[in-house]
Structures are given as structure tokens and as C-alpha cells.
Design an enzyme around this catalytic site. Structure first.
Site, PDB file in Angstrom:
ATOM      1  CB  THR A 125      -0.906  -0.069   1.136  1.00 51.87           C
ATOM      2  OG1 THR A 125      -1.786  -1.123   1.296  1.00 51.87           O
ATOM      3  CG2 THR A 125      -1.898   1.041   1.153  1.00 51.87           C
ATOM      4  CE  LYS A 148      -5.205  -1.265   1.409  1.00 55.84           C
ATOM      5  NZ  LYS A 148      -5.575  -2.367   2.314  1.00 55.84           N
ATOM      6  CE  LYS A 165       2.004   2.049   4.376  1.00 54.74           C
ATOM      7  NZ  LYS A 165       2.164   0.795   3.754  1.00 54.74           N
TER       8      LYS A 165
HETATM    9  P1  NAD Z   1       6.019  -5.720   7.141  1.00 52.54           P
HETATM   10  O1  NAD Z   1       6.620  -4.738   7.745  1.00 52.54           O
HETATM   11  O2  NAD Z   1       5.483  -6.931   8.103  1.00 52.54           O
HETATM   12  O3  NAD Z   1       6.776  -6.728   5.960  1.00 52.54           O
HETATM   13  C1  NAD Z   1       7.588  -5.917   5.044  1.00 52.54           C
HETATM   14  C2  NAD Z   1       8.929  -6.768   4.690  1.00 52.54           C
HETATM   15  O4  NAD Z   1       9.523  -6.040   3.802  1.00 52.54           O
HETATM   16  C3  NAD Z   1       9.695  -7.085   6.065  1.00 52.54           C
HETATM   17  O5  NAD Z   1       9.837  -8.361   6.217  1.00 52.54           O
HETATM   18  C4  NAD Z   1      11.143  -6.203   5.514  1.00 52.54           C
HETATM   19  O6  NAD Z   1      12.003  -6.673   6.090  1.00 52.54           O
HETATM   20  C5  NAD Z   1      10.856  -6.229   4.027  1.00 52.54           C
HETATM   21  N1  NAD Z   1      11.751  -5.292   3.437  1.00 52.54           N
HETATM   22  C6  NAD Z   1      11.745  -3.801   3.754  1.00 52.54           C
HETATM   23  N2  NAD Z   1      12.793  -3.563   2.815  1.00 52.54           N
HETATM   24  C7  NAD Z   1      13.061  -4.397   1.920  1.00 52.54           C
HETATM   25  C8  NAD Z   1      14.109  -4.219   0.787  1.00 52.54           C
HETATM   26  N3  NAD Z   1      14.551  -3.197   0.302  1.00 52.54           N
HETATM   27  N4  NAD Z   1      14.303  -5.592   0.435  1.00 52.54           N
HETATM   28  C9  NAD Z   1      13.609  -6.783   0.513  1.00 52.54           C
HETATM   29  N5  NAD Z   1      12.768  -6.451   1.556  1.00 52.54           N
HETATM   30  C10 NAD Z   1      12.568  -5.522   2.287  1.00 52.54           C
HETATM   31  O7  NAD Z   1       4.685  -5.086   6.572  1.00 52.54           O
HETATM   32  P2  NAD Z   1       3.243  -5.975   6.231  1.00 52.54           P
HETATM   33  O8  NAD Z   1       2.314  -5.799   7.580  1.00 52.54           O
HETATM   34  O9  NAD Z   1       3.584  -7.349   5.669  1.00 52.54           O
HETATM   35  O10 NAD Z   1       2.678  -5.138   4.983  1.00 52.54           O
HETATM   36  C11 NAD Z   1       3.383  -5.016   3.689  1.00 52.54           C
HETATM   37  C12 NAD Z   1       2.580  -4.293   2.800  1.00 52.54           C
HETATM   38  O11 NAD Z   1       1.150  -4.576   2.740  1.00 52.54           O
HETATM   39  C13 NAD Z   1       2.422  -2.587   3.409  1.00 52.54           C
HETATM   40  O12 NAD Z   1       2.447  -1.771   2.506  1.00 52.54           O
HETATM   41  C14 NAD Z   1       0.971  -2.577   4.213  1.00 52.54           C
HETATM   42  O13 NAD Z   1       0.765  -1.235   4.235  1.00 52.54           O
HETATM   43  C15 NAD Z   1       0.374  -3.550   3.231  1.00 52.54           C
HETATM   44  N6  NAD Z   1      -0.864  -4.300   4.138  1.00 52.54           N
HETATM   45  C16 NAD Z   1      -0.473  -4.775   5.181  1.00 52.54           C
HETATM   46  C17 NAD Z   1      -1.845  -5.209   5.928  1.00 52.54           C
HETATM   47  C18 NAD Z   1      -1.434  -5.743   7.369  1.00 52.54           C
HETATM   48  O14 NAD Z   1      -2.589  -6.201   7.796  1.00 52.54           O
HETATM   49  N7  NAD Z   1      -0.375  -6.050   7.681  1.00 52.54           N
HETATM   50  C19 NAD Z   1      -2.990  -5.479   5.313  1.00 52.54           C
HETATM   51  C20 NAD Z   1      -3.087  -4.720   4.224  1.00 52.54           C
HETATM   52  C21 NAD Z   1      -2.250  -4.133   3.518  1.00 52.54           C
END
Ligand code: NAD
Length: 338
Positions: A136, A212, A287
Site C-alpha cells: 500500500t 484502496k 499510514k
Molecule cells: P511488514 O513490515 O511486516 O513486512 C515488510 C517486509 O519487507 C519485511 O519483512 C521487511 O524486512 C521487508 N523489506 C523492507 N525493505 C526491503 C527491501 N529493501 N528489500 C527486501 N525486503 C525488504 O509489512 P506487512 O504488514 O507485511 O505489509 C506489507 C504491505 O502490505 C504494506 O505496504 C502494508 O501497508 C500492506 N498491508 C498490510 C496489511 C496488514 O494487515 N499487515 C493489510 C493490508 C495491506
């Protein structure tokens, strides 16, 4: 030449003759996949993807957090390779999915994947890539990344933000809102069906994120308004369940009033009924609200309530009794009776 073959769950995937895959002994039939960002969402998504693609396909994974890739490889030893960096993923995989925290991470990862613009000549696969970004982020950043991929002819890029949370990611029941050119919709839908239940095509690149963010803006405001309305009724002496029941048959009904009611005990099993644990985190809600405000400002959209809501969420995030909780904790932040 492209042929179309039926795969599991009945979706067609185009396999191109002439692809070079250096690690494959039976060329052309084994597809290669990439997944970058094994976080709360990405980890279970990648696991579902690996479980549903053909056994002979290879999934390349990468995360800056090496503990995550190590665990993933231990738990999914067959057909998984850990790539040393994101460029390696882009070089070796035809279909690449990203699930990253913020716009700057998406920008950085795609820059590293797409530069130098030699993927089709120097890579291990000489076909145009399909990049699916499930993060997102704001539509402007997503558009800039799409331009990087499209202008160099290295692949098609689509935005596919998701809803359903970690529970949906684990169960493979996510909903994806996609912004994609018509010619990639069918293929992208097939790929995303491995990780979710619904794929909604909202228009060209960027449209998924716009949908979204509009939805999550409304959700953020409904959440505050529901907390205020419930607090008002309860302090006037109304029974919480009776009040919620009435609202949910009347015009105030919304997801926060019906499913995620912010008052403890009104909805059994809701985050509010377990000290606001689990659910949709306050920080994530804030966010998305901020991303919506930024994108609205860029399009010169006049908003009456956005900034006030943002101030409430910012303050709640700083409150020790509220931070790290489900976003319905706004009811507690506003002094609602528990
Ligand atoms: P998270 O922070 O748990 O996971 C993100 C992952 O990306 C981490 O493991 C991190 O180490 C990795 N990362 C960061 N920079 C990196 C890079 N340069 N190279 C490789 N890996 C890298 O986040 P999340 O909760 O899994 O969410 C991911 C996306 O989905 C976000 O944009 C969030 O807004 C969206 N989202 C999350 C939810 C939720 O409930 N958690 C729901 C809908 C959407």
C-alpha cells in the site's frame, strides 16, 4: 510465440517458447517466480504461492531480514531459492511479487531490480517480466515505478494492494484491488488467485491503489465516527448492545459499527472484546489515511474531515494505552466507557 496452458485452479498462464533458464534441465516448461518482502503479509502469501504453483517451478525469495528468508527456506524446502539481492530475483524470475512497507522501499527495490535496463538481455530469462506490487503506497510513487518498467520495456508493472489482513494472507482469502493494463489482467488475476479469493480490476495502472486509499479513508473516518456515536449513546445511558443493534438496522450502519464495533463486549471475538489486540493496527490505519490525504492533495480534492481524523490517529499512536492496538482503540482514546 505464446501458448496458453491450463493450470491448477483453472487459470491460463502464457508460457513463451525460447525462454532461457539456466537452472532448468527440462527447459521451457518450468516457470520461475519471485517474491520480495517476507513480512507479516508477504510470508504467508509466498507460502501459499509456493504451495499452489506446480512443484517443478522455482520460487526465488528475498528479504533484507535474513532471518525471514532462512525460516522460509526451512519451512518450504522444495522449489525455493533464496536470492542474494533483488536484482537476482529480477534476473531469474518471470513473475515477481513485492510486498513492502512504504513508498521509499518500493521505489528502492524496483530501482535496484530495473537498473541497468538489461534484464531481457543479461538475465537468465529473456521474456518480459510481470511485476505485481501488493504494497500500500501512494499512486504517484507507483506510477513512477511503472514508468521505470514500461519505458525500458523490461516488463509490465501493476499495482495490487490488498485487504483481508494477516488472517486473510494466511488463509489465502485476500482481496486484491488491481490497476493494470487490459492485456495483463487475466494473467495477473491467475497469479493473485494463488494468494487470494477476489481480484477486482479497477482500471489502468494506479487504479488499484486509488480504490484502496479511497476505501481506507472512509474506513478511518467511519471508525472515529462510530467511536464517537457509541460513546455518546452509552454516556447518555443507552445499553451498548441495544445501541449497536439499532444502528446496524438503521442508516448509521458501517463496518466499524457492525463487524469491528469499538466497544468491548458488543461484538464477541472483536479486537475491542480482547483489549484491542490483533485486527487492523492503529499505525497501519494511520499510514493509509496519510497516503490518502497526500494523494487527495495532489489531485486538489477538498476534504472536510481528513486532517482532523489524522490528528486523532497521530495522538492515539503516541498514547501508551492505545499504540500497537487495533484501530478501534480510538474509542478508548476518546475516553469511551469500557
Ligand atoms: P511488514 O513490515 O511486516 O513486512 C515488510 C517486509 O519487507 C519485511 O519483512 C521487511 O524486512 C521487508 N523489506 C523492507 N525493505 C526491503 C527491501 N529493501 N528489500 C527486501 N525486503 C525488504 O509489512 P506487512 O504488514 O507485511 O505489509 C506489507 C504491505 O502490505 C504494506 O505496504 C502494508 O501497508 C500492506 N498491508 C498490510 C496489511 C496488514 O494487515 N499487515 C493489510 C493490508 C495491506
Amino acid at each position: 510465440m505464446a501458448i496458453t496452458i491450463p493450470l491448477r485452479r483453472g487459470f491460463p498462464v502464457a508460457i513463451r517458447h525460447g525462454s532461457r533458464r539456466c537452472f532448468s534441465s527440462s527447459r521451457n516448461l518450468q516457470a520461475t517466480w519471485g517474491f520480495i518482502g517476507l513480512g507479516r503479509m508477504g510470508y504467508p502469501m509466498a507460502r501459499n504461492l509456493r504451495a499452489k504453483i506446480p512443484a517443478e517451478d522455482t520460487l526465488f525469495v528475498h528479504d533484507v531480514n535474513t532471518a525471514a528468508t532462512k525460516k522460509f527456506l526451512e519451512e518450504n524446502p522444495h522449489g525455493v531459492r533464496v536470492a542474494d539481492n533483488v536484482r537476482e530475483v529480477a534476473e531469474k524470475a518471470e513473475t515477481i511479487i513485492t510486498s513492502l512497507p512504504e513508498p521509499q522501499h518500493v521505489k528502492g527495490v524496483y530501482k535496484d531490480m530495473l537498473e541497468p535496463a538489461t534484464l531481457l538481455t543479461d538475465g537468465f530469462v529473456n521474456t518480459e517480466r510481470l511485476f505485481i506490487d501488493c504494497s500500500t503506497i501512494d499512486p504517484m510513487t507507483s506510477g513512477a515505478v511503472a514508468d521505470m518498467a514500461h519505458s525500458t520495456g523490461q516488463g509490465k508493472f501493476i499495482d495490487a494492494p490488498m485487504s483481508g489482513g494477516v488472517v486473510g494472507a494466511q488463509a489465502g482469502t485476500l482481496t486484491f484491488m488491481i490497476g493494470a493494463a487490459p492485456e495483463v489482467v487475466q494473467k495477473a488475476t491467475g497469479v493473485l488467485s494463488f494468494m487470494g479469493r477476489r481480484v477486482l480490476h479497477l482500471g489502468g495502472q494506479g487504479a488499484g491503489l486509488k480504490g484502496k486509499l479511497a476505501n481506507n479513508y472512509l474506513l478511518a473516518l467511519n471508525n472515529v465516527a462510530t467511536a464517537e456515536a457509541m460513546s455518546m449513546g452509552i454516556k447518555w445511558g443507552l445499553d451498548p448492545k441495544a445501541l449497536a443493534g439499532m444502528i446496524n438496522t438503521a442508516t448509521g450502519k458501517c463496518w466499524p459499527s457492525e463487524v469491528n464495533n469499538p466497544v468491548p463486549g458488543v461484538v464477541e471475538g472483536s479486537p475491542a472484546s480482547r483489549d484491542y489486540e490483533g485486527g487492523f493496527g492503529l499505525a497501519l490505519a494511520n499510514k493509509d489515511l496519510k497516503l490518502a490525504l497526500k494523494a487527495a492533495a495532489e489531485a486538489d480534492v477538498k476534504l472536510a474531515m481528513g486532517e482532523s481524523a489524522r490528528a486523532v490517529y497521530d495522538a492515539a499512536e503516541r498514547d501508551e494505552n492505545c499504540k500497537d492496538k487495533d484501530f478501534s482503540v480510538i474509542y478508548r482514546f476518546l475516553g469511551g466507557k469500557e
